[in-house]
Enzyme design. Sequence first.
Site, PDB file in Angstrom:
ATOM      1  N   CYS A  76       5.841  -1.546   4.316  1.00  0.00           N
ATOM      2  CA  CYS A  76       6.589  -1.717   3.150  1.00  0.00           C
ATOM      3  C   CYS A  76       6.680  -3.207   2.779  1.00  0.00           C
ATOM      4  O   CYS A  76       6.998  -4.279   3.342  1.00  0.00           O
ATOM      5  CB  CYS A  76       8.106  -1.175   3.559  1.00  0.00           C
ATOM      6  SG  CYS A  76       9.222  -1.327   2.043  1.00  0.00           S
ATOM      7  N   GLY A  80      -4.023   5.110  -0.192  1.00  0.00           N
ATOM      8  CA  GLY A  80      -4.017   4.175  -1.514  1.00  0.00           C
ATOM      9  C   GLY A  80      -5.171   4.817  -2.487  1.00  0.00           C
ATOM     10  O   GLY A  80      -6.230   5.248  -2.556  1.00  0.00           O
ATOM     11  N   PRO A 137       5.268   8.702   3.244  1.00  0.00           N
ATOM     12  CA  PRO A 137       6.767   8.411   3.141  1.00  0.00           C
ATOM     13  C   PRO A 137       6.920   7.431   1.687  1.00  0.00           C
ATOM     14  O   PRO A 137       6.359   6.437   1.592  1.00  0.00           O
ATOM     15  CB  PRO A 137       7.152   7.796   4.250  1.00  0.00           C
ATOM     16  CG  PRO A 137       5.950   6.990   4.617  1.00  0.00           C
ATOM     17  CD  PRO A 137       4.749   7.761   4.293  1.00  0.00           C
ATOM     18  N   ARG A 168       2.118   8.045  -4.327  1.00  0.00           N
ATOM     19  CA  ARG A 168       2.245   8.122  -5.784  1.00  0.00           C
ATOM     20  C   ARG A 168       1.549   9.156  -6.240  1.00  0.00           C
ATOM     21  O   ARG A 168       1.859   9.816  -7.366  1.00  0.00           O
ATOM     22  CB  ARG A 168       2.227   6.755  -6.307  1.00  0.00           C
ATOM     23  CG  ARG A 168       3.039   5.720  -5.830  1.00  0.00           C
ATOM     24  CD  ARG A 168       2.746   4.211  -6.308  1.00  0.00           C
ATOM     25  NE  ARG A 168       1.492   3.824  -5.720  1.00  0.00           N
ATOM     26  CZ  ARG A 168       0.481   3.064  -6.409  1.00  0.00           C
ATOM     27  NH1 ARG A 168       1.065   2.567  -7.638  1.00  0.00           N
ATOM     28  NH2 ARG A 168      -0.390   2.748  -5.722  1.00  0.00           N
TER      29      ARG A 168
END
Length: 327
Positions: free
Chosen positions: A103, A205, A18, A228
């Site tokens: 987050c 990650g 997300p 990302r």
Amino acid sequence: MEFKIGDVLIKNQFILAPMAGVCNEAFRLICKQMGAGLVVAEMVSDKAISYGNKKTLKMTKVNPLEHPISMQIFGGDISSLVEAAKFIDQNTDADIIDINMGCPVNKVAKKAHAGAFLLQDPDNVYNIVKSVVEAVKKPVTVKIRIGWDENNINAVTNAKLIEKAGAKAITVHGRTRSQFYTGKANYDVIRDVVEAVNIPVIGNGDVVDIESARALFKTGCKAIAIGRGSLGNPFIFRELVNYFDKGVVLEKPTNEEIYNLILEHYNMLENLKGSHLAALEMRSHIAWYLKGKPNSSQIKNQIFKETEKEKILKILYDYLIMGNYSI
């Protein structure tokens, strides 16, 4: 390789993580089309759900083509998190409910005492997860970071409590909250979590290609969540599924494939949000799609000056298809 989260079958090991402001229905569908085994929607606030915020409730809608899909909620208060989870459970077509405990942004972690803030109190982590699990029928998962800062790396402790509380899987981002998105993800801690629990651990990650995915799989994690690394490159799911499931190394996407995917993405976003918002958001996506390409900076600068779809696509067509590298 397929696996299960509770009773939900995930057909491969690659998951769209997300990302706030990015993982709307349009981007999720693009990533699903490219092969993502599971997509996770951008996080929604428990308070906003309880207040009946129309924008937030719209974000919980699920396209039938998205299954399986996980809906992520965040908040710092047990009662409102439970109510939000019950809403997702009873009023949406989501397959899985994910609790955000990772987050790092100040608005969430410091002001709302949510997200990664929760990691500092393992007992509270347990109570939150147990309360949500007991309130819903859908499987519950949790997204965490390895800790608050380098002096407080407590992922194993939190993971054990999350499992004990009844969660069906856990996603571990290999950074502390204080790192935000800087430095390298710590795969050693992800490995420690894998060895400490029996539920599926999803590593997260720094995965941007086959080599980095191979490195993360060495932790023993069941699956990989990509955030990302998918920006401007939803093709990464196709690449990884073909390599790890079929042993096939695909060629990089052609400029024509990139252009056609951008066009499809743009059309989906326009249907979802209207022409004005779609143009604003697609300018950022296009910048990601063009990252690393020759002379792309001036093309991106030109596109950011435009707000009309036809003009944006004309610049893009001339650049990607016609090979016009100067404007």
